[in-house]
Motif scaffolding. Sequence first.
Motif, PDB file in Angstrom:
ATOM      1  N   SER A   8      -8.197 -28.933   6.357  1.00 39.38           N
ATOM      2  CA  SER A   8      -7.282 -28.086   7.110  1.00 39.38           C
ATOM      3  C   SER A   8      -5.925 -27.948   6.429  1.00 39.38           C
ATOM      4  O   SER A   8      -5.110 -27.158   6.844  1.00 39.38           O
ATOM      5  N   HIS A   9      -5.671 -28.734   5.381  1.00 43.76           N
ATOM      6  CA  HIS A   9      -4.387 -28.658   4.708  1.00 43.76           C
ATOM      7  C   HIS A   9      -4.397 -27.520   3.696  1.00 43.76           C
ATOM      8  O   HIS A   9      -5.317 -27.393   2.903  1.00 43.76           O
ATOM      9  N   PRO A  10      -3.356 -26.659   3.716  1.00 45.75           N
ATOM     10  CA  PRO A  10      -3.352 -25.481   2.857  1.00 45.75           C
ATOM     11  C   PRO A  10      -3.232 -25.761   1.367  1.00 45.75           C
ATOM     12  O   PRO A  10      -3.440 -24.873   0.577  1.00 45.75           O
ATOM     13  N   PHE A  60       2.356 -26.800  -7.464  1.00 37.83           N
ATOM     14  CA  PHE A  60       1.775 -25.712  -6.690  1.00 37.83           C
ATOM     15  C   PHE A  60       1.663 -24.502  -7.601  1.00 37.83           C
ATOM     16  O   PHE A  60       2.290 -24.451  -8.660  1.00 37.83           O
ATOM     17  N   LEU A  61       0.835 -23.549  -7.192  1.00 40.20           N
ATOM     18  CA  LEU A  61       0.611 -22.347  -7.982  1.00 40.20           C
ATOM     19  C   LEU A  61       1.094 -21.118  -7.230  1.00 40.20           C
ATOM     20  O   LEU A  61       1.117 -21.096  -5.994  1.00 40.20           O
ATOM     21  N   GLU A  62       1.460 -20.113  -7.997  1.00 40.97           N
ATOM     22  CA  GLU A  62       1.844 -18.826  -7.416  1.00 40.97           C
ATOM     23  C   GLU A  62       0.745 -18.367  -6.467  1.00 40.97           C
ATOM     24  O   GLU A  62      -0.434 -18.389  -6.803  1.00 40.97           O
ATOM     25  N   GLY A  63       1.146 -17.996  -5.262  1.00 40.25           N
ATOM     26  CA  GLY A  63       0.188 -17.528  -4.264  1.00 40.25           C
ATOM     27  C   GLY A  63      -0.292 -18.612  -3.320  1.00 40.25           C
ATOM     28  O   GLY A  63      -0.870 -18.305  -2.280  1.00 40.25           O
ATOM     29  N   ASP A  64      -0.064 -19.888  -3.655  1.00 39.92           N
ATOM     30  CA  ASP A  64      -0.415 -20.964  -2.716  1.00 39.92           C
ATOM     31  C   ASP A  64       0.419 -20.813  -1.446  1.00 39.92           C
ATOM     32  O   ASP A  64       1.576 -20.365  -1.509  1.00 39.92           O
ATOM     33  N   PRO A  65      -0.113 -21.196  -0.318  1.00 38.67           N
ATOM     34  CA  PRO A  65       0.687 -21.177   0.912  1.00 38.67           C
ATOM     35  C   PRO A  65       1.930 -22.054   0.751  1.00 38.67           C
ATOM     36  O   PRO A  65       1.848 -23.171   0.237  1.00 38.67           O
ATOM     37  N   ALA A  66       3.074 -21.528   1.166  1.00 40.21           N
ATOM     38  CA  ALA A  66       4.349 -22.247   1.056  1.00 40.21           C
ATOM     39  C   ALA A  66       4.479 -23.196   2.242  1.00 40.21           C
ATOM     40  O   ALA A  66       5.050 -22.853   3.267  1.00 40.21           O
ATOM     41  N   CYS A 103      12.958 -21.272  -1.819  1.00 42.22           N
ATOM     42  CA  CYS A 103      13.080 -19.826  -1.603  1.00 42.22           C
ATOM     43  C   CYS A 103      12.153 -19.362  -0.484  1.00 42.22           C
ATOM     44  O   CYS A 103      12.336 -18.290   0.081  1.00 42.22           O
ATOM     45  N   CYS A 104      11.193 -20.181  -0.143  1.00 37.74           N
ATOM     46  CA  CYS A 104      10.215 -19.829   0.888  1.00 37.74           C
ATOM     47  C   CYS A 104      10.601 -20.354   2.271  1.00 37.74           C
ATOM     48  O   CYS A 104       9.880 -20.126   3.238  1.00 37.74           O
ATOM     49  N   CYS A 113       5.879 -18.384  -7.526  1.00 38.01           N
ATOM     50  CA  CYS A 113       5.721 -18.790  -8.918  1.00 38.01           C
ATOM     51  C   CYS A 113       4.944 -20.099  -8.976  1.00 38.01           C
ATOM     52  O   CYS A 113       4.584 -20.661  -7.938  1.00 38.01           O
ATOM     53  N   ASN A 114       4.696 -20.564 -10.181  1.00 42.41           N
ATOM     54  CA  ASN A 114       4.050 -21.859 -10.394  1.00 42.41           C
ATOM     55  C   ASN A 114       5.127 -22.920 -10.570  1.00 42.41           C
ATOM     56  O   ASN A 114       6.163 -22.656 -11.180  1.00 42.41           O
TER      57      ASN A 114
END
Length: 158
Positions: A8-10, A60-66, A103-104, A113-114
């Motif tokens: 369940s963890h993003p 973390f990678l670009e597009g991963d849930p913040a 920033c998120c 970003c990554n």
Amino acid sequence: MSETRTPSHPLTQGRPHPSGPLSKPFVSTLDIFKSVPPSQLSWLEKRLSEKRYPKGQPIFLEGDPATHVWFVKEGRVKAVKHMPQGRDLTICTMGQNHMFGTCCSFSAEHYPCNALAETDTVVVSISMVDFVEVMKKYPDVSRELVAHLSGRLRRMQD
């Protein structure tokens, strides 16, 4: 430090959730939390988790849930944006006690970003939910965050 992979963890896209307890008090070393009363620092400290990343490993990678705001405890982290031409652009690098992923914290749902460990690195994270709660409870934390983000923008323009 233990690593847990929870469906369940993003952040379960191949990377462990930073779930280890802190090895020593850390929150009091961070300028952003200087307005939090000492009586509340232990509440905040309990919401932080620590994780080690070897050089080159993504945090973390670009597009991963913040889902988290991150702090560099040891080492260096670089923010990298993959460009359409196929090259990577280093946006910034962060050293000890610097924040990233901030920033998120107001509206973004995904990291833009990554974030990569530039050296062997130890990071500390707080969930976005807890971070927003702290900003609501202690408005000076929000002001520190705005000052941090505006300073980063100014440095990018230089």
